[in-house]
Design a protein around this motif. Structure first.
Motif, PDB file in Angstrom:
ATOM      1  N   ARG A  75       0.828  -1.216   0.000  1.00 64.69           N
ATOM      2  CA  ARG A  75       0.000   0.000   0.000  1.00 64.69           C
ATOM      3  C   ARG A  75       0.858   1.259   0.000  1.00 64.69           C
ATOM      4  NH1 ARG A  75      -4.947   1.677   0.871  1.00 64.69           N
ATOM      5  NH2 ARG A  75      -5.331   3.476   2.192  1.00 64.69           N
ATOM      6  N   GLY A  76       1.904   1.269   0.790  1.00 60.96           N
ATOM      7  CA  GLY A  76       2.773   2.437   0.888  1.00 60.96           C
ATOM      8  C   GLY A  76       3.416   2.804  -0.431  1.00 60.96           C
ATOM      9  N   GLN A  77       3.733   1.795  -1.203  1.00 58.87           N
ATOM     10  CA  GLN A  77       4.354   2.022  -2.509  1.00 58.87           C
ATOM     11  C   GLN A  77       3.372   2.725  -3.451  1.00 58.87           C
ATOM     12  OE1 GLN A  77       5.623  -1.687  -4.094  1.00 58.87           O
ATOM     13  NE2 GLN A  77       7.057  -0.761  -5.505  1.00 58.87           N
ATOM     14  N   ALA A  78       2.109   2.316  -3.421  1.00 59.69           N
ATOM     15  CA  ALA A  78       1.099   2.929  -4.287  1.00 59.69           C
ATOM     16  C   ALA A  78       0.731   4.333  -3.810  1.00 59.69           C
ATOM     17  CB  ALA A  78      -0.143   2.040  -4.339  1.00 59.69           C
ATOM     18  N   ILE A  79       0.811   4.566  -2.516  1.00 62.04           N
ATOM     19  CA  ILE A  79       0.475   5.881  -1.968  1.00 62.04           C
ATOM     20  C   ILE A  79       1.440   6.951  -2.471  1.00 62.04           C
ATOM     21  CG2 ILE A  79       0.460   7.206   0.203  1.00 62.04           C
ATOM     22  CD1 ILE A  79      -0.941   4.840   1.495  1.00 62.04           C
ATOM     23  N   THR A  80       2.646   6.557  -2.850  1.00 62.16           N
ATOM     24  CA  THR A  80       3.608   7.555  -3.347  1.00 62.16           C
ATOM     25  C   THR A  80       3.069   8.315  -4.556  1.00 62.16           C
ATOM     26  OG1 THR A  80       4.788   5.955  -4.735  1.00 62.16           O
ATOM     27  CG2 THR A  80       5.638   6.304  -2.506  1.00 62.16           C
ATOM     28  N   ILE A  81       2.204   7.683  -5.348  1.00 58.32           N
ATOM     29  CA  ILE A  81       1.599   8.367  -6.501  1.00 58.32           C
ATOM     30  C   ILE A  81       0.725   9.522  -6.006  1.00 58.32           C
ATOM     31  CG2 ILE A  81       0.147   8.127  -8.553  1.00 58.32           C
ATOM     32  CD1 ILE A  81       2.705   6.422  -8.704  1.00 58.32           C
ATOM     33  N   LEU A  82      -0.120   9.267  -5.015  1.00 55.41           N
ATOM     34  CA  LEU A  82      -0.969  10.329  -4.470  1.00 55.41           C
ATOM     35  C   LEU A  82      -0.137  11.400  -3.771  1.00 55.41           C
ATOM     36  CD1 LEU A  82      -4.090   8.433  -3.078  1.00 55.41           C
ATOM     37  CD2 LEU A  82      -3.863   9.714  -5.202  1.00 55.41           C
ATOM     38  N   GLU A  83       0.942  10.995  -3.143  1.00 57.17           N
ATOM     39  CA  GLU A  83       1.824  11.974  -2.515  1.00 57.17           C
ATOM     40  C   GLU A  83       2.484  12.878  -3.556  1.00 57.17           C
ATOM     41  OE1 GLU A  83       4.348   9.448  -0.185  1.00 57.17           O
ATOM     42  OE2 GLU A  83       2.982   9.495   1.535  1.00 57.17           O
ATOM     43  N   LYS A  84       2.815  12.321  -4.722  1.00 58.60           N
ATOM     44  CA  LYS A  84       3.364  13.143  -5.812  1.00 58.60           C
ATOM     45  C   LYS A  84       2.335  14.180  -6.259  1.00 58.60           C
ATOM     46  CE  LYS A  84       7.229  10.789  -6.890  1.00 58.60           C
ATOM     47  NZ  LYS A  84       8.529  11.347  -6.656  1.00 58.60           N
ATOM     48  N   ILE A  85       1.070  13.757  -6.359  1.00 60.59           N
ATOM     49  CA  ILE A  85       0.013  14.701  -6.739  1.00 60.59           C
ATOM     50  C   ILE A  85      -0.066  15.818  -5.707  1.00 60.59           C
ATOM     51  CG2 ILE A  85      -2.483  14.989  -7.046  1.00 60.59           C
ATOM     52  CD1 ILE A  85      -2.492  12.082  -8.172  1.00 60.59           C
ATOM     53  N   ARG A  86      -0.079  15.446  -4.438  1.00 60.73           N
ATOM     54  CA  ARG A  86      -0.217  16.418  -3.360  1.00 60.73           C
ATOM     55  C   ARG A  86       0.969  17.373  -3.270  1.00 60.73           C
ATOM     56  NH1 ARG A  86      -1.282  14.258   2.518  1.00 60.73           N
ATOM     57  NH2 ARG A  86      -3.464  14.587   2.038  1.00 60.73           N
ATOM     58  N   THR A  87       2.192  16.842  -3.365  1.00 59.75           N
ATOM     59  CA  THR A  87       3.369  17.673  -3.101  1.00 59.75           C
ATOM     60  C   THR A  87       3.990  18.323  -4.332  1.00 59.75           C
ATOM     61  OG1 THR A  87       4.849  15.759  -3.232  1.00 59.75           O
ATOM     62  CG2 THR A  87       3.972  16.329  -1.054  1.00 59.75           C
ATOM     63  N   GLU A  88       3.822  17.724  -5.509  1.00 53.62           N
ATOM     64  CA  GLU A  88       4.502  18.250  -6.694  1.00 53.62           C
ATOM     65  C   GLU A  88       3.570  18.848  -7.744  1.00 53.62           C
ATOM     66  OE1 GLU A  88       7.615  15.713  -8.278  1.00 53.62           O
ATOM     67  OE2 GLU A  88       7.782  14.705  -6.330  1.00 53.62           O
ATOM     68  N   ILE A  89       2.353  18.346  -7.841  1.00 52.68           N
ATOM     69  CA  ILE A  89       1.450  18.826  -8.891  1.00 52.68           C
ATOM     70  C   ILE A  89       0.489  19.894  -8.369  1.00 52.68           C
ATOM     71  CG2 ILE A  89      -0.273  18.159 -10.605  1.00 52.68           C
ATOM     72  CD1 ILE A  89       1.066  15.388 -10.678  1.00 52.68           C
ATOM     73  N   LEU A  90      -0.157  19.633  -7.240  1.00 50.57           N
ATOM     74  CA  LEU A  90      -1.126  20.598  -6.696  1.00 50.57           C
ATOM     75  C   LEU A  90      -0.547  21.989  -6.444  1.00 50.57           C
ATOM     76  CD1 LEU A  90      -3.411  18.570  -4.267  1.00 50.57           C
ATOM     77  CD2 LEU A  90      -4.013  19.642  -6.429  1.00 50.57           C
ATOM     78  N   PRO A  91       0.670  22.109  -5.902  1.00 47.78           N
ATOM     79  CA  PRO A  91       1.198  23.462  -5.684  1.00 47.78           C
ATOM     80  C   PRO A  91       1.372  24.282  -6.961  1.00 47.78           C
ATOM     81  CG  PRO A  91       2.427  21.877  -4.368  1.00 47.78           C
ATOM     82  CD  PRO A  91       1.535  21.088  -5.295  1.00 47.78           C
ATOM     83  N   LYS A  92       1.532  23.608  -8.104  1.00 44.87           N
ATOM     84  CA  LYS A  92       1.733  24.317  -9.373  1.00 44.87           C
ATOM     85  C   LYS A  92       0.426  24.633 -10.090  1.00 44.87           C
ATOM     86  CE  LYS A  92       6.203  22.191 -10.274  1.00 44.87           C
ATOM     87  NZ  LYS A  92       6.984  21.362 -11.181  1.00 44.87           N
ATOM     88  N   SER A  93      -0.656  23.962  -9.716  1.00 49.98           N
ATOM     89  CA  SER A  93      -1.876  24.077 -10.495  1.00 49.98           C
ATOM     90  C   SER A  93      -3.101  24.410  -9.644  1.00 49.98           C
ATOM     91  CB  SER A  93      -2.126  22.759 -11.249  1.00 49.98           C
ATOM     92  OG  SER A  93      -3.326  22.829 -11.976  1.00 49.98           O
ATOM     93  N   PRO A  94      -3.455  25.689  -9.562  1.00 48.88           N
ATOM     94  CA  PRO A  94      -4.693  26.037  -8.863  1.00 48.88           C
ATOM     95  C   PRO A  94      -5.921  25.463  -9.575  1.00 48.88           C
ATOM     96  CG  PRO A  94      -3.689  27.985  -9.884  1.00 48.88           C
ATOM     97  CD  PRO A  94      -2.727  26.851 -10.049  1.00 48.88           C
TER      98      PRO A  94
END
Length: 167
Positions: free
Chosen positions: A87-106
């Motif tokens: 599960r932790g390995q798959a969660i890294t995808i959602l963490e990428k969305i949260r930490t790397e994509i969301l801050p750039k895209s309102p």
């Protein structure tokens, strides 16, 4: 110059970006991809089966996160399931969305329910206002009840072959 109704303009834009997902990444997510990443995003979008084998540090999880967001925004009602050996390995995808994509895209933040990704010990999901979602599941018998339009098998080589065929 042709004048389009709001509905026609949205349909034309959606059609354009569905055919050019790499341009959607630039315009909507505000992420500059290098040429090979553009090709990979395009291929993920155009082919029903896609396999990427790459060395460490190439950004596989980041590209999966980007494609998952593109799919959910451009195709309302999309169900993206990310399965992995752990599960932790798959969660890294959602963490990428949260930490790397969301801050750039309102714009992406506005598409998400509550403007964020939900990551807890019991549930990890990104819910979109248009009915789409990105959900993390463990690649095991417990994942049988999940349905998806897009199934991402992260670290495919670590998932038991019997589980893939049975579930």
């Amino acid at each position: 110059m042709a004048k389009y109704s709001h509905r026609e303009a949205v349909a034309r834009a959606a059609s354009y970006y569905r055919a050019n997902p790499h341009r959607f990444v630039k315009d909507f997510l505000h992420i500059d991809l290098v040429w090979f990443q553009k090709v990979l995003i395009y291929a993920m979008n155009m082919y029903s089966m896609f396999c990427m084998i790459a060395a460490r540090g190439l950004g596989k999880s980041f590209l999966i996160a980007i494609y998952s967001c593109v799919r959910c925004v451009l195709w309302p009602g999309s169900k993206v399931c990310i399965a992995s050996g752990t599960r932790g390995q798959a969660i890294t995808i959602l963490e990428k969305i949260r930490t790397e994509i969301l801050p750039k895209s309102p714009e992406l933040r506005a598409e998400l329910v509550n403007g964020d990704v939900k990551i807890t010990s019991s549930e990890s999901i990104a819910l979109f206002r248009n009915g789409s979602y990105i959900k993390v599941v463990t690649a095991a018998d417990s994942a049988r009840s999940n349905r998806a339009n897009v199934l991402v098998l992260d670290e495919f080589r670590l998932i038991d072959k019997d589980t893939i065929e049975a579930v």
